[in-house]
Every structure is written in structure tokens, then in C-alpha cells.
Design an enzyme around this catalytic site. Structure first.
Site, short mmCIF file in Angstrom:
data_model
loop_
_atom_site.label_atom_id
_atom_site.label_comp_id
_atom_site.label_asym_id
_atom_site.label_seq_id
_atom_site.Cartn_x
_atom_site.Cartn_y
_atom_site.Cartn_z
N GLU A 50 14.19 -15.84 55.47
CA GLU A 50 14.59 -15.53 56.85
C GLU A 50 16.06 -15.88 57.06
OE1 GLU A 50 10.99 -16.16 59.89
OE2 GLU A 50 11.32 -17.87 58.61
N LYS B 74 0.79 -23.65 59.59
CA LYS B 74 1.90 -22.75 59.27
C LYS B 74 2.66 -23.10 58.01
CE LYS B 74 3.85 -20.19 62.00
NZ LYS B 74 4.00 -18.77 62.16
N HIS C 212 8.88 4.83 55.12
CA HIS C 212 8.60 4.56 56.55
C HIS C 212 7.67 3.36 56.72
CE1 HIS C 212 10.14 8.70 57.28
NE2 HIS C 212 9.49 8.95 56.14
N SER D 269 5.49 -25.89 60.71
CA SER D 269 5.74 -25.82 62.15
C SER D 269 5.45 -27.18 62.76
CB SER D 269 4.82 -24.76 62.76
OG SER D 269 4.60 -25.04 64.12
#
Ligand code: ARG
Length: 472
Positions: free
Chosen positions: A291, A284, A157, A278
Site C-alpha cells: 500500500e 486484521k 477490465h 489493526s
């Protein structure tokens, strides 16, 4: 504009828009090698069986070889007036050697021709993808071996559950990819059937020898039914299904890499070479590669659905709809191949933050099960032991401390069976190493799993070496 090979029955030229709509040459030109390979085998078979002369066959085979080279050098232009790659090559052949070129299409049709081309393509693609799955598995085993001893929290979980070895976690993926390897192998088995000679759908009246063609092209067997030969796309659907499951595995791993590289987890650092920045936030470093692996899984699922939907309403035998099988298959092949290639490159360059992992392995009361187990081993019924351990956890939460910070008296106040040895029992590495059940996370078991995996990879390598030798 190219001459239509089927123009005989027609009085009017094809509408330009129809020509574009029905053309597949802009994507099936990718099959040129397989198409020529199949045509050469077919042509030789026709000569072997006395259907065309050996001289005619030699001329056709030699010219097909020249066409192959010219396509590879970009000397042959393929446009939609040629409809598909099969027509384009045949047109080119006839342009070069005249009427003799027209003999190649004896005892076959484009229906069995395209079925053969796709099987040849898929055979190659499946072999290539299996090699890449094998590479990813090898990378995982190498990492599991190199990092043996690193502990981390295991999750259920997405909550801290019990401490595990990082290598054990990696080896779970080894198993998942092992099933993918096997599934792709099953698909390869069902792809390995030779359909050419089934002609349009009913078979051919010429005295052909399909076994000869099959042997020549390295197929294990000839397809049993000529109608099935031109309509079967099961092996493509199976591939798309195996590819979807494989990408689902990649995507689960990618998701973990994304969350593990967040500041909150800080378990790993993905190499700069696999991240981007970024345009607005200078600090970043984004995990774009995992992804996109997660993202591209969607299109691979979509390709499976495209094929299932394509096939569901088709009466036997060939229907033009089947031309639409190619782009989804090509897309799944390309997506899976680049994804696996990148994955095998990215994984070994990931920096593992073993201190952070170890620190987190003990947090969130991951030793609570063992606290209960300790009592259960001292003859306390497990349900009772579980309840006592739960009360101790509750006590620790309120006191703002860990299980190991409780004094023996404190523990004894919950149950008299606690003794001094509880502290050693709750030590993270002993928690891990006690889990010696089959397939458990104990170091000994993981070491065995790694050894088994290495033996498996080794026997695969031997196997493919053997099959290469028998081919020679
Ligand atoms: N381009 C076609 C395909 O990919 C080849 C077979 C065409 N056959 C036909 N009868 N029109 O399916």
C-alpha cells in the site's frame, strides 16, 4: 557565525532570516563527498596546468582528505550561516591552512561546482538504482522459474479473461523493469558529462585542462557549452521522469499484491514481516508495504513536476532557483531505493496459493475464446464461432453450469461441428499451452522467456564486471 566568502562587496551583514531562507546546507551537506572529490580533481588539474604550485596543491588535497574524514566522524558542524556545503568546506579549508586554501576556487565558481557535484551524485545514485532494478528482475525470474506450471486467470477490465501462467504474469513485470533499467541507463549516459571549469557561465581565462579533470573523475566527456554547463538540469528531470515511470510499475504490482491478498481473491499471502495489524480489529493483517509503495508513487510524480516547474521560466544561465533541484531529486532517489530494496525482499517471501489460482483460472468462462477457436479451426468463420460460443455461455449461465459440463448433444444443438475432442481442447493447461505465438503464455514460450531473461541478466553481470576491470 561563518565568514561569508563573498563579503567583499557588502557593507551590511545578511539578515538572519535571509540567511536561513537562502541556506541549503541542511540538505546539500549530503553532497560533501562529491564536493571534496571534485575539489581534489580540480586542485590537481590546477597544479598540472601550472596555475598553482604542486606544493600548494598537495597541501590542499591532503587537508581536503582530512576534512572528509572529520565530516564522516561528525567532527565538523554544518549550520545555515555557512550557506551551502561548498562554502562550508572551503571555509573549513581556509580555517585550517590559511590563504593557500583560497587558491582552490581559482578557475571555477559555485555554479559549475554544484553542477559537477550533482552529476557525481546522480552517477552514483543511478548506478545504485540500476543495481536494485536488476535485483528485482532477478527475483522475478527466480519466482517465474520456481512457479512454472501454476495457472491463474488472466484479467482484462479486472474480469476473468483467459487462463495464463502465473510465471507469464511475473515476466510481464520483468519486461517493464527492463525498460526502466534501460531508461536509467540512457539517463546515466547524459549525466556522464563534466561541467567543472565552465566557471560562472562564460568559461575561464586560466589555462585549465577540463579534459584532465574529466578523465580524473571518470567522466566520458567534457560539456560542450559553458552556459549549458551551469544551467542544464535535464539529466535530473530525466531521472525524476524515469523514477516516476519505475514507481508507476511498482505501484501497479503493489495494487495487484493488495487485491490478490484479499479474502475475495486469496491468490497469495504476504509474509507477516511485511504486514501490520489493526489497533481495533484483532483479526486484521494489512498489506501496508505494498500500500505504501502505491502511496509513495505520488511523491515521486510530484518531484518530477517540481523540477519541470522549477526550470520552465529560467533565463540562462544559473539562477538561485536551481538550488531547489536537490530535495526533489534526493527524495526520489531515497524513495525509489528503499522501495526497490523492500520489493526484492518481500517478493520471494510471498506464499502462492496455487490451488486457488488454478481453480479460479477456469472460472468465469475463461475457456470461451477457445470454444470459438475450436469452431474457427473447423472452418466456421470466427465471427460466427464467437456468436455461437456466446450463446453457449448464455445457456450455461442460465443452467448454472460450466462449459465443460455441457454434454456433446447440448453443444451440437448450438453447432454441428462440435466433437468429442472438444473436452480435451477446453482443458485449462491445453488452453494455456496452445498460446505459442511470440511472447505468448504457452509453457514452452515462458520457459524461453525465462532463459532469455537469465542470459540478459548474466550478460549484464559480465558487462559490469568488465567495466570494473577497465576502471582498475
Ligand atoms: N547552493 C547553490 C545551489 O545549490 C550553489 C550555487 C550557488 N551559486 C550562486 N551563484 N549563488 O545552487
Amino acid at each position: 557565525m561563518a565568514e561569508k566568502l563573498w563579503k567583499g562587496r557588502f557593507e551590511q551583514p545578511t539578515d538572519k532570516l535571509v540567511e536561513e531562507y537562502t541556506a541549503s546546507v541542511h540538505f546539500d551537506s549530503r553532497l560533501y563527498r562529491h564536493d571534496i572529490e571534485g575539489s581534489i580533481a580540480h586542485c590537481r588539474m590546477l597544479a598540472e596546468c601550472g596555475i598553482i604550485s604542486h606544493d600548494e596543491a598537495s597541501l590542499i588535497v591532503q587537508t581536503l582528505g582530512e576534512i572528509l574524514r572529520d565530516i564522516e566522524r561528525g567532527k565538523i558542524e554544518l549550520d545555515s550561516s555557512q550557506e551551502d556545503i561548498h562554502m562550508a568546506i572551503e571555509n573549513e579549508l581556509t580555517a585550517r591552512i590559511g590563504e593557500t586554501g583560497g587558491k582552490l576556487h581559482t578557475a571555477r565558481s559555485r555554479n559549475d561546482q554544484v553542477a559537477l557535484d550533482m552529476r557525481l551524485f546522480m552517477r552514483e545514485a543511478l548506478t545504485g538504482i540500476r543495481d536494485l532494478v536488476n535485483l528485482v528482475q532477478t527475483t522475478l525470474v527466480d519466482m517465474a522459474e520456481a512457479h512454472l506450471g501454476v495457472v491463474m486467470p488472466g484479467f482484462t477490465h479486472l474480469q476473468h479473461a483467459q487462463p495464463i501462467l502465473f510465471s507469464h504474469h511475473l515476466m510481464a513485470y520483468y519486461e517493464m523493469f527492463g525498460r526502466d533499467f534501460a531508461r536509467l541507463g540512457d539517463c546515466l549516459g547524459r549525466t556522464d558529462v563534466m561541467p567543472l571549469g565552465s566557471a560562472a557561465l562564460a568559461g575561464s581565462p586560466f589555462p585549465t585542462d577540463m579534459e584532465w579533470t574529466a578523465r580524473h573523475l571518470g567522466f566520458s566527456r567534457v560539456i560542450a557549452n559553458s552556459i549549458d554547463a551551469v544551467s542544464d538540469r535535464d539529466y535530473l528531470i530525466e531521472f525524476c521522469s524515469a523514477a516516476a515511470i519505475l514507481m508507476m510499475h511498482v505501484s501497479r504490482m503493489a495494487e495487484e499484491l493488495v487485491i490478490w491478498s484479499s479474502a475475495e481473491f486469496a491468490f497469495i499471502e504476504i509474509s507477516d514481516a511485511f504486514c501490520t495489524g489493526s489497533s481495533i480489529m484483532p483479526q486484521k493483517k494489512n498489506p501496508d508495504v505494498p500500500e505504501l509503495m502505491r502511496g509513495k508513487t505520488g511523491r515521486v510524480y510530484g518531484n518530477l513536476f517540481a523540477l519541470l516547474t522549477l526550470a520552465k521560466g529560467l533565463p540562462l544561465a544559473y539562477n538561485r532557483d536551481l538550488q531547489e533541484d536537490k530535495e526533489p531529486v534526493f527524495d526520489s532517489v531515497d524513495t525509489v531505493m528503499t522501495t526497490l530494496r523492500l520489493l526484492s525482499k518481500m517478493l520471494p517471501q510471498i506464499r502462492i496459493n496455487r490451488e486457488r489460482m488454478a481453480q479460479m483460472a477456469g472460472q468465469g468462462f475463461t475457456a470461451a475464446t477457445d470454444l470459438a477457436d475450436y469452431l474457427a479451426r473447423r472452418d466456421v468463420p470466427f465471427r460466427k464461432a464467437h456468436h455461437v460460443a456466446g450463446q453457449i455461455v448464455q445457456h450455461c449461465i442460465q443452467a448454472g453450469k460450466d462449459l465443460g459440463d455441457c454434454s456433446l448433444d447440448e453443444l451440437k444443438s448450438f453447432h454441428k461441428s462440435f466433437d468429442e475432442d472438444i473436452y480435451a481442447y477446453l482443458d485449462i493447461s491445453s488452453i494455456v499451452d496452445r498460446r505459442k505465438s511470440a511472447g505468448g503464455t504457452a509453457t514452452d514460450r515462458v520457459r524461453e522467456a525465462i532463459a532469455r531473461a537469465k542470459a540478459e541478466l548474466e550478460s549484464r553481470a559480465q558487462g559490469s564486471l568488465k567495466s570494473l576491470q577497465t576502471k582498475e
